[in-house]
Design an enzyme around this catalytic site. Structure first.
Site, PDB file in Angstrom:
ATOM      1  N   GLU A  29       0.830  -1.191   0.000  1.00  0.00           N
ATOM      2  CA  GLU A  29       0.000   0.000   0.000  1.00  0.00           C
ATOM      3  C   GLU A  29       0.879   1.262   0.000  1.00  0.00           C
ATOM      4  O   GLU A  29       1.751   1.412   0.845  1.00  0.00           O
ATOM      5  CB  GLU A  29      -0.912   0.010   1.230  1.00  0.00           C
ATOM      6  CG  GLU A  29      -1.957   1.093   1.145  1.00  0.00           C
ATOM      7  CD  GLU A  29      -2.365   1.662   2.496  1.00  0.00           C
ATOM      8  OE1 GLU A  29      -1.909   1.164   3.520  1.00  0.00           O
ATOM      9  OE2 GLU A  29      -3.164   2.614   2.502  1.00  0.00           O
ATOM     10  N   GLU A  58      -3.728  -7.124   3.114  1.00  0.00           N
ATOM     11  CA  GLU A  58      -2.453  -7.736   3.499  1.00  0.00           C
ATOM     12  C   GLU A  58      -2.382  -9.213   3.136  1.00  0.00           C
ATOM     13  O   GLU A  58      -1.352  -9.709   2.691  1.00  0.00           O
ATOM     14  CB  GLU A  58      -2.210  -7.556   5.007  1.00  0.00           C
ATOM     15  CG  GLU A  58      -1.874  -6.127   5.420  1.00  0.00           C
ATOM     16  CD  GLU A  58      -3.095  -5.230   5.571  1.00  0.00           C
ATOM     17  OE1 GLU A  58      -4.237  -5.724   5.387  1.00  0.00           O
ATOM     18  OE2 GLU A  58      -2.920  -4.038   5.871  1.00  0.00           O
ATOM     19  N   PHE A  81       3.369  -1.897   8.697  1.00  0.00           N
ATOM     20  CA  PHE A  81       3.612  -2.088  10.133  1.00  0.00           C
ATOM     21  C   PHE A  81       3.653  -3.579  10.493  1.00  0.00           C
ATOM     22  O   PHE A  81       2.869  -4.369   9.945  1.00  0.00           O
ATOM     23  CB  PHE A  81       2.517  -1.417  10.962  1.00  0.00           C
ATOM     24  CG  PHE A  81       2.679   0.073  11.070  1.00  0.00           C
ATOM     25  CD1 PHE A  81       3.497   0.634  12.047  1.00  0.00           C
ATOM     26  CD2 PHE A  81       2.029   0.935  10.190  1.00  0.00           C
ATOM     27  CE1 PHE A  81       3.655   2.018  12.144  1.00  0.00           C
ATOM     28  CE2 PHE A  81       2.183   2.315  10.280  1.00  0.00           C
ATOM     29  CZ  PHE A  81       3.003   2.860  11.263  1.00  0.00           C
ATOM     30  N   PHE A  84       0.527  -5.463  11.004  1.00  0.00           N
ATOM     31  CA  PHE A  84      -0.291  -5.787   9.834  1.00  0.00           C
ATOM     32  C   PHE A  84       0.035  -7.187   9.307  1.00  0.00           C
ATOM     33  O   PHE A  84      -0.736  -7.764   8.541  1.00  0.00           O
ATOM     34  CB  PHE A  84      -0.111  -4.743   8.721  1.00  0.00           C
ATOM     35  CG  PHE A  84      -0.497  -3.329   9.103  1.00  0.00           C
ATOM     36  CD1 PHE A  84      -1.036  -3.033  10.348  1.00  0.00           C
ATOM     37  CD2 PHE A  84      -0.315  -2.278   8.206  1.00  0.00           C
ATOM     38  CE1 PHE A  84      -1.376  -1.728  10.696  1.00  0.00           C
ATOM     39  CE2 PHE A  84      -0.663  -0.974   8.541  1.00  0.00           C
ATOM     40  CZ  PHE A  84      -1.187  -0.701   9.782  1.00  0.00           C
ATOM     41  N   HIS A 127      -0.038  -0.034  16.250  1.00  0.00           N
ATOM     42  CA  HIS A 127       1.068   0.389  15.379  1.00  0.00           C
ATOM     43  C   HIS A 127       2.414   0.412  16.099  1.00  0.00           C
ATOM     44  O   HIS A 127       3.353   1.020  15.621  1.00  0.00           O
ATOM     45  CB  HIS A 127       0.792   1.788  14.797  1.00  0.00           C
ATOM     46  CG  HIS A 127      -0.411   1.855  13.906  1.00  0.00           C
ATOM     47  ND1 HIS A 127      -1.688   1.865  14.402  1.00  0.00           N
ATOM     48  CD2 HIS A 127      -0.528   1.874  12.562  1.00  0.00           C
ATOM     49  CE1 HIS A 127      -2.550   1.911  13.400  1.00  0.00           C
ATOM     50  NE2 HIS A 127      -1.869   1.914  12.266  1.00  0.00           N
TER      51      HIS A 127
END
Lengths: 322, 327
Positions: A29, A58, A81, A84, A127
């Site tokens: 992304e 993902e 991250f 993710f 995050h």
């Protein structure tokens, strides 16, 4: 030797490898704009086909990386991250790592998953987690976590050239850190630790941002007359057991500093290995310095309190000297 | 069944693929009941027309990804029955040297990129194989088999969208066999046709009769041509029926409970893909009766010999545990 930031060194590795090998491409992304500057500017040079902006999917993007890898390409899948990666867990745990073995060696998966790992930007639990320990637990996934610009570039190049799946973890909190990066071509082999500082009294093992925590602690300990040896593992799977065991044979004391939640942390593995293989050389019980066992809080004050600190490391060293 | 657009050699080719799958699966069922096979086996009986018709529309360069119910896909793509049988026995001579088993057969030489045991797990990988063809400028297509259950997984939705946004040469073949394990598909989704889900991703979604191998061939060929022209992905829903168990020996899990609609099962049995094809081939005189019989007995014998050879093959050496690791 030119000095570069950690993030610039990573960007340089990506660009050089994409120039070197037409099979290397980047997907994820916002990799064109580069939400992390490590991918910024690559689209201008390499175009739509080699710098692919994907939907926020993902699982599909990780799987697409695998499918491309087993059909002759060398994808770099940027999932942004570390947390993710949880959304892509099936593709990493069930497929990427196992495929070669499960199919009796018929294929291999030359693939890099790239994410930022760990806390330090006060972004809250979703995050700010370090995730390396999950993937160390999986057979046949390589995991690297560089702490310097030099290591970042050299390890990413090795990861891209590796014929197996590699999880390349970089750290946002180190992004602006500067260091020497040679202009000439070099790579850093996966699986080799770097002894950052020599010492005879205690071995402190760390990776990523905790290397600096360990080095700061070592500076403070020096003032007390304690000589700490600091090892930056750089690679977490496979990891350089030999360097660690050699150091412990010399010092007799071992501290594992790791930004993981404590249970089954990377530190647990290092400490267990030292206890198992160097027990009779130890002069004190091994010590683990990890995150506090709570989800990652938002407030900068609280976040800092969760992470391994210089004071934690010094306290652990004192315990082994008592 | 009238199929003037299907040449005789193609009709016989498709018929042979269906017959090979059926006889293989019947033998595997027998072996399992006799306790000769470790693990679980998921049979493809009743669904053979899908794999046979679909794979007849592919070249050797085109790739497929399969599922836990994957034996039929391997055979239809031209796989080696002996190596697959040996893998089912967990032997060193199997496709994966005994490391994969029934749910993880692959044959990269023929573009069979692997059976995936996780429902929906193979769909993203097929997108990647399509991405690879697109990236390299090849006219290869990537085709993915999965079931009705997988159409409720996030991986299905993410993959269709990703393939659509990049206009990749991927064909998604949903084998709607009416059951996800013991749950009727109609209880797991509030739509009649999974093909309708294609609308949400801006790609064509087609319903095909999965009992009719020639229709499967026809719709696949059209989707393949579209993909090769750069037209992007297609979702094909094959309406089929899982004749038998989810996995052989499922009675042990059911503990006397039932989940099937008996009338529906009876109707599906009457609409058997092998019988339909056999009628077509014999009634239209594609092969004389004695040659048809000889074909069947040759295949039956070949499968029995594969089982015998697998039984007599060596187990993997324990040392092989540490082979096929990192390159």
């Amino acid at each position: 030797m030119p000095r570069k930031t950690y993030v610039a060194a990573i960007q340089e590795a990506l660009a050089e490898e994409m120039r070197r090998d037409q099979r290397v491409f980047l997907i994820g992304e916002d990799v064109r704009i580069g939400v992390f500057p490590s991918t910024r500017g690559l689209h201008t040079e390499f175009g739509d086909k080699r710098v692919i902006d994907s939907p926020i999917s993902e699982l599909a993007v990780a799987g697409a990386g695998i499918g491309a890898a087993v059909t002759g390409l060398r994808p770099i899948v940027d999932l942004m991250f570390g947390t993710f990666l949880y959304l892509a867990f099936d593709q990493i745990a069930n497929q990427a790592g196992a495929m070669r073995y499960m199919y009796g060696g018929q294929t291999n998966v030359p693939l890099v998953f790239m994410v930022q790992n760990g806390a330090g930007s006060s972004a809250g639990h979703h995050h700010s987690q370090a995730v390396h320990q999950f993937f160390m637990n999986m057979p046949q996934i390589k995991v690297v976590l560089p702490s310097t610009p030099y290591d970042g570039k050299g390890l990413l190049k090795s990861a891209i050239r590796d014929d197996n799946p590699v999880l390349f973890l970089h750290s946002l909190s180190l992004g602006g850190k500067r260091g020497e990066v040679p202009a000439d071509e070099y790579v850093i082999p996966i699986g080799e630790a770097d002894v950052k500082r020599a010492g005879n009294d205690v071995t402190i093992c760390a990776a990523g941002p905790t290397v600096y925590t360990a080095l700061d602690a070592a500076d403070a300990l020096e003032a007390e007359g304690v000589a700490a040896e600091v090892i930056d593992l750089r690679s977490l799977s496979p990891w350089d057991k030999e360097t660690v065991l050699e150091s412990v044979a010399k010092t007799g004391r071992f501290i594992a500093v790791d930004e993981s939640f404590p249970t089954c942390s990377a530190a647990s593995e290092w400490a267990a290995t030292v206890a198992e293989e160097a027990f009779y050389q130890l002069r004190a019980p091994v010590q683990r310095v990890t995150n506090k066992d709570v989800p990652m809080p938002f407030s900068p004050v609280l976040e800092k309190a969760v992470l391994p600190s210089e004071a934690d490391v010094i306290a652990a060293v004192h315990k082994t000297l008592a | 069944m009238h199929h003037q657009d299907i040449p005789v050699d193609l009709a016989l080719d498709i018929y042979t693929r269906v017959l090979r799958i059926r006889r293989f699966e019947e033998e595997v069922g027998r072996l399992f009941r006799q306790g000769q096979l470790p693990g679980f086996v998921h049979l493809y009986i009743g669904e053979e027309a899908v794999a046979a018709g679909v794979c007849a529309a592919l070249t050797d360069e085109d790739t497929i990804i399969s599922t836990h119910r994957g034996h039929g896909h391997v055979i239809a793509k031209g796989g080696d029955i002996k190596r697959m049988m040996a893998e089912l026995f967990g032997k060193a001579t199997g496709y994966c040297k005994g490391k994969g088993g029934s749910m993880h057969i692959a044959d990269f030489e023929i573009g069979m990129l692997g059976a995936i045991g996780i429902v929906g797990g193979g769909i993203p990988i097929a997108v990647g194989a399509g991405l690879s063809a697109w990236y390299s400028g090849s006219d290869r297509v990537s085709l993915c088999f999965f079931g009705d259950g997988a159409a409720n997984e996030g991986s299905f939705h993410e993959s269709l969208n990703l393939a659509s946004t990049l206009t990749l040469p991927v064909i998604f073949v949903c084998e709607n066999n009416q059951y996800g394990e013991f749950t009727p598909a109609k209880n797991a989704m509030n739509i009649n046709d999974i093909a309708d889900r294609a609308i949400g991703y801006g790609i064509p979604g087609l319903v095909a009769d999965g009992v009719d191998a020639f229709e499967m061939y026809r719709v696949t060929r059209a989707a393949v041509e579209r993909a090769r022209r750069g037209g992007g992905p297609t979702l094909i829903e094959a309406k089929t029926h899982r004749r038998g168990s989810h996995a052989e020996g499922e009675e042990a899990f059911l503990a006397g409970q039932t989940y099937r609609d008996e009338a529906e099962t009876a109707a599906a049995q009457a609409n058997d893909p092998l019988r339909l094809l056999h009628s077509y081939v014999s009634e239209n005189g594609l092969l004389p009766a004695e040659q048809l019989e000889a074909l069947d007995s040759d295949i039956t014998q070949f499968v029995a010999e594969a089982a015998e050879a697998a039984r007599n093959s060596p187990d993997p050496e324990i040392e092989s545990l540490f082979e096929d690791l990192w390159l």
